[in-house]
Design a protein around this motif. Structure first.
Motif, PDB file in Angstrom:
ATOM      1  N   THR A  26       0.827  -1.203   0.000  1.00  0.00           N
ATOM      2  CA  THR A  26       0.000   0.000   0.000  1.00  0.00           C
ATOM      3  C   THR A  26       0.865   1.258   0.000  1.00  0.00           C
ATOM      4  O   THR A  26       2.013   1.238   0.429  1.00  0.00           O
ATOM      5  N   PRO A  34      -5.477   6.360  -1.393  1.00  0.00           N
ATOM      6  CA  PRO A  34      -4.742   5.128  -1.086  1.00  0.00           C
ATOM      7  C   PRO A  34      -4.643   4.221  -2.311  1.00  0.00           C
ATOM      8  O   PRO A  34      -5.555   4.147  -3.127  1.00  0.00           O
ATOM      9  N   GLY A  36      -3.234   0.211  -3.542  1.00  0.00           N
ATOM     10  CA  GLY A  36      -2.856  -1.102  -3.040  1.00  0.00           C
ATOM     11  C   GLY A  36      -2.772  -2.121  -4.152  1.00  0.00           C
ATOM     12  O   GLY A  36      -3.501  -2.041  -5.138  1.00  0.00           O
ATOM     13  N   PHE A  96     -10.005   0.019  -1.497  1.00  0.00           N
ATOM     14  CA  PHE A  96     -10.037   0.330  -0.068  1.00  0.00           C
ATOM     15  C   PHE A  96     -11.454   0.457   0.491  1.00  0.00           C
ATOM     16  O   PHE A  96     -11.619   0.744   1.674  1.00  0.00           O
TER      17      PHE A  96
END
Length: 164
Positions: A26, A34, A36, A96
């Protein structure tokens, strides 16, 4: 160059007999979005200095964004997190959604229910075949909870059981 008697299907089949742990790498973009991505190719490299590596595919759309962030967190998934793994393995920006996390001192998301986490600064990147090797300098790390890890083996997910 690949030897003529080793095709990618055979290579994948044989290496599928080696179980690997599953991690989510991440990071945060400049606008605090965010990012990932799931990796199964993660390893420790050095104790002194503490270094780790993982190997993102050159076709990954998440990797260039993580590389640009320059800091990332490797979240080791627990055995009961196969659905979370699938969520992060899916392309798109909803990775997320519904995922509880906190931000590390380096500014990368630490997944709340991860088995362990390793917060890193990107140290170096090298190109090897159809993947990159991302080398991370470990800045901090910790254990999230005590349970079995998520493993990938022969195309499926499972857990590890200790035998004494």
């Amino acid at each position: 160059m690949t030897p003529p008697d080793i095709n990618s299907a055979t290579f994948r089949h044989v290496l599928g007999h080696y179980a690997t742990g599953v991690c989510v790498v991440t990071a945060l973009e400049e606008d605090q979005t965010p990012i990932g991505m799931v990796v199964g190719s993660f390893t420790s490299v050095s104790l002194n200095p503490p270094l780790i590596a993982f190997f993102p595919d050159q076709k990954s759309t998440s990797w260039p964004r993580i590389e640009k962030a320059g800091k990332f967190c490797v979240n080791v998934l627990a055995g009961d997190q196969h659905l979370l793994c699938r969520q992060f393995a899916t392309a798109g920006s909803e990775k997320f959604t519904g995922v509880a996390h906190r931000i590390s001192n380096n500014g990368a998301p630490i997944l709340d229910d991860a088995l362990a986490w390793i917060d890193c600064s990107l140290d170096d990147v090298h190109e090897f075949g159809d993947h990159y090797m991302a080398l991370g300098r470990v800045d901090s790390l910790g254990v999230g909870r005590s349970c079995s890890p998520l493993l990938f083996f022969q195309g499926g997910y499972g857990e590890f059981t200790l035998h004494s």
